[in-house]
Design a protein around this motif. Structure first.
Motif, PDB file in Angstrom:
ATOM      1  N   ALA A 161      80.299  63.026  81.311  1.00  0.00           N
ATOM      2  CA  ALA A 161      81.476  62.901  80.458  1.00  0.00           C
ATOM      3  C   ALA A 161      82.435  61.890  81.060  1.00  0.00           C
ATOM      4  N   GLY A 162      83.205  61.230  80.200  1.00  0.00           N
ATOM      5  CA  GLY A 162      84.210  60.302  80.692  1.00  0.00           C
ATOM      6  C   GLY A 162      83.674  58.904  80.925  1.00  0.00           C
ATOM      7  N   PRO A 163      84.443  58.091  81.638  1.00  0.00           N
ATOM      8  CA  PRO A 163      84.095  56.674  81.797  1.00  0.00           C
ATOM      9  C   PRO A 163      83.003  56.446  82.830  1.00  0.00           C
ATOM     10  N   GLY A 164      82.428  55.234  82.764  1.00  0.00           N
ATOM     11  CA  GLY A 164      81.474  54.809  83.777  1.00  0.00           C
ATOM     12  C   GLY A 164      82.181  54.565  85.106  1.00  0.00           C
ATOM     13  N   LEU A 165      81.429  54.022  86.052  1.00  0.00           N
ATOM     14  CA  LEU A 165      81.992  53.912  87.404  1.00  0.00           C
ATOM     15  C   LEU A 165      81.226  52.887  88.221  1.00  0.00           C
ATOM     16  N   ASP A 166      81.947  52.175  89.077  1.00  0.00           N
ATOM     17  CA  ASP A 166      81.366  51.466  90.198  1.00  0.00           C
ATOM     18  C   ASP A 166      81.657  52.288  91.437  1.00  0.00           C
ATOM     19  N   VAL A 167      80.608  52.633  92.179  1.00  0.00           N
ATOM     20  CA  VAL A 167      80.798  53.406  93.407  1.00  0.00           C
ATOM     21  C   VAL A 167      79.914  52.798  94.491  1.00  0.00           C
ATOM     22  N   TRP A 168      80.505  52.616  95.672  1.00  0.00           N
ATOM     23  CA  TRP A 168      79.804  52.047  96.814  1.00  0.00           C
ATOM     24  C   TRP A 168      79.520  53.145  97.841  1.00  0.00           C
ATOM     25  N   TYR A 169      78.379  52.993  98.538  1.00  0.00           N
ATOM     26  CA  TYR A 169      77.978  53.923  99.584  1.00  0.00           C
ATOM     27  C   TYR A 169      77.626  53.133 100.836  1.00  0.00           C
ATOM     28  N   ASP A 170      77.939  53.707 102.000  1.00  0.00           N
ATOM     29  CA  ASP A 170      77.620  53.054 103.272  1.00  0.00           C
ATOM     30  C   ASP A 170      77.451  54.127 104.335  1.00  0.00           C
ATOM     31  N   ASP A 171      76.724  53.788 105.376  1.00  0.00           N
ATOM     32  CA  ASP A 171      76.607  54.610 106.589  1.00  0.00           C
ATOM     33  C   ASP A 171      76.252  56.062 106.304  1.00  0.00           C
ATOM     34  N   SER A 229      71.993  49.896  81.124  1.00  0.00           N
ATOM     35  CA  SER A 229      72.572  48.654  81.646  1.00  0.00           C
ATOM     36  C   SER A 229      73.048  48.802  83.089  1.00  0.00           C
ATOM     37  N   SER A 230      72.809  49.964  83.700  1.00  0.00           N
ATOM     38  CA  SER A 230      73.287  50.214  85.056  1.00  0.00           C
ATOM     39  C   SER A 230      72.495  49.399  86.072  1.00  0.00           C
ATOM     40  N   THR A 231      73.103  49.185  87.238  1.00  0.00           N
ATOM     41  CA  THR A 231      72.451  48.412  88.300  1.00  0.00           C
ATOM     42  C   THR A 231      72.712  49.052  89.655  1.00  0.00           C
ATOM     43  N   LEU A 232      71.775  48.869  90.562  1.00  0.00           N
ATOM     44  CA  LEU A 232      71.919  49.234  91.968  1.00  0.00           C
ATOM     45  C   LEU A 232      71.709  47.970  92.789  1.00  0.00           C
ATOM     46  N   THR A 233      72.689  47.603  93.600  1.00  0.00           N
ATOM     47  CA  THR A 233      72.592  46.371  94.362  1.00  0.00           C
ATOM     48  C   THR A 233      73.031  46.587  95.803  1.00  0.00           C
ATOM     49  N   ILE A 234      72.513  45.726  96.674  1.00  0.00           N
ATOM     50  CA  ILE A 234      73.029  45.610  98.025  1.00  0.00           C
ATOM     51  C   ILE A 234      74.124  44.557  97.961  1.00  0.00           C
ATOM     52  N   ASP A 235      75.362  45.008  98.183  1.00  0.00           N
ATOM     53  CA  ASP A 235      76.546  44.194  97.949  1.00  0.00           C
ATOM     54  C   ASP A 235      77.099  43.685  99.279  1.00  0.00           C
ATOM     55  N   ALA A 236      77.256  42.363  99.380  1.00  0.00           N
ATOM     56  CA  ALA A 236      77.854  41.768 100.571  1.00  0.00           C
ATOM     57  C   ALA A 236      79.161  41.069 100.240  1.00  0.00           C
ATOM     58  N   HIS A 259      81.995  49.534 104.610  1.00  0.00           N
ATOM     59  CA  HIS A 259      82.642  50.418 105.581  1.00  0.00           C
ATOM     60  C   HIS A 259      82.392  49.928 106.989  1.00  0.00           C
ATOM     61  N   SER A 260      81.142  49.537 107.276  1.00  0.00           N
ATOM     62  CA  SER A 260      80.812  48.908 108.547  1.00  0.00           C
ATOM     63  C   SER A 260      79.911  47.715 108.254  1.00  0.00           C
ATOM     64  N   GLY A 261      79.923  46.742 109.112  1.00  0.00           N
ATOM     65  CA  GLY A 261      79.106  45.563 108.884  1.00  0.00           C
ATOM     66  C   GLY A 261      79.569  44.798 107.655  1.00  0.00           C
ATOM     67  N   THR A 262      78.596  44.256 106.906  1.00  0.00           N
ATOM     68  CA  THR A 262      78.932  43.418 105.751  1.00  0.00           C
ATOM     69  C   THR A 262      78.322  43.905 104.453  1.00  0.00           C
ATOM     70  N   LYS A 263      77.454  44.947 104.505  1.00  0.00           N
ATOM     71  CA  LYS A 263      76.724  45.352 103.311  1.00  0.00           C
ATOM     72  C   LYS A 263      76.910  46.832 102.997  1.00  0.00           C
ATOM     73  N   SER A 264      76.856  47.142 101.713  1.00  0.00           N
ATOM     74  CA  SER A 264      76.858  48.519 101.233  1.00  0.00           C
ATOM     75  C   SER A 264      76.050  48.556  99.946  1.00  0.00           C
ATOM     76  N   VAL A 265      75.798  49.760  99.434  1.00  0.00           N
ATOM     77  CA  VAL A 265      75.082  49.910  98.163  1.00  0.00           C
ATOM     78  C   VAL A 265      76.110  50.099  97.054  1.00  0.00           C
ATOM     79  N   ARG A 266      75.975  49.304  95.991  1.00  0.00           N
ATOM     80  CA  ARG A 266      76.859  49.441  94.838  1.00  0.00           C
ATOM     81  C   ARG A 266      76.074  49.998  93.665  1.00  0.00           C
ATOM     82  N   ALA A 267      76.548  51.113  93.127  1.00  0.00           N
ATOM     83  CA  ALA A 267      75.991  51.689  91.900  1.00  0.00           C
ATOM     84  C   ALA A 267      76.959  51.354  90.773  1.00  0.00           C
ATOM     85  N   HIS A 268      76.481  50.593  89.806  1.00  0.00           N
ATOM     86  CA  HIS A 268      77.311  50.203  88.662  1.00  0.00           C
ATOM     87  C   HIS A 268      76.799  50.913  87.422  1.00  0.00           C
TER      88      HIS A 268
END
Length: 211
Positions: free
Chosen positions: A201-211, A36-43, A48-57
């Motif tokens: 192990a442990g819980p899932g995560l939302d993590v964003w990456y940029d630059d 059920s995981s997703t990878l999106t370009i999040d605006a 961190h800079s600009g308006t977009k980053s990558v979100r891994a859910h």
């Protein structure tokens, strides 16, 4: 501009040119989201800079939510040496489970490097779990926390990876993490870098990456 041209910069992506929504695989990036995981370009979340980053859910039941960089003109670095930087934003505090955020891989995968969390602090392993370092290497004696990323805050993670010496070193927000500095473990000439969340192990995560 974190991606402004300068000496030694071999590659940088601020993701501003990508369309919002599902992260589409396009060289040098390949997206891989299972379950059920997703990878999106999040605006919508502050970048961190600009308006977009990558979100891994990744939900609690998801294993791999990754986008991979591979470009033979960039990696392996000359002599197997390069610096890596990523700005990261975690949707929760680091957990006690052992999970990976960034993986450096080489053909054959003998000395793959996995950078992630364990005991609620930054850590990494090399060669599976054969070698590993906590950001407080004395944790099992003093019980004190090591370097942890504050949730909902952009954090700068930098690494030196040098196969020839060998040497590996890390900085968080410009400050070196001494317990993650090693010159005694074999490294490889890594030709790909995976970003996202690989859960063991442990819980899932939302993590964003940029630059």
């Amino acid at each position: 501009n974190p991606c402004a041209a300068r000496a030694g910069l071999r590659f940088c992506d601020d993701f501003e040119s990508k369309a919002t929504g599902t992260f589409a695989s396009a060289a040098p990036w390949t997206a891989s989201a299972g379950g059920s995981s997703t990878l999106t370009i999040d605006a919508t979340t502050p970048a961190h800079s600009g308006t977009k980053s990558v979100r891994a859910h990744a939900a609690d039941t998801d294993y791999q939510t990754l986008f991979t960089f591979r470009d033979s003109a960039v990696l392996p670095g000359p002599g197997g040496r390069f610096f890596l930087r990523a700005y990261m934003r975690l949707g929760r505090a680091m957990s006690g489970g052992h999970n990976s955020f960034i993986t450096a891989e080489a053909p054959g995968g003998v000395n793959n490097l996995r950078i992630g969390e364990m005991n609620a602090m930054l850590m990494y392993t090399i060669m599976g779990d054969a070698h590993g370092a906590l950001s407080n290497q004395n944790y099992y004696n003093d019980g004190k926390p090591g370097v942890a990323f504050a949730p909902s805050t952009w954090v700068c993670l930098e690494a030196l990876i040098d196969r020839s010496r060998p040497e590996i070193d890390f900085w968080v927000n410009g400050t070196e993490v001494p317990d993650l500095h090693h010159t005694d473990w074999a490294l490889d000439s890594y030709d790909s870098i995976r970003f996202g969340f690989e859960k063991y192990a442990g819980p899932g995560l939302d993590v964003w990456y940029d630059d």
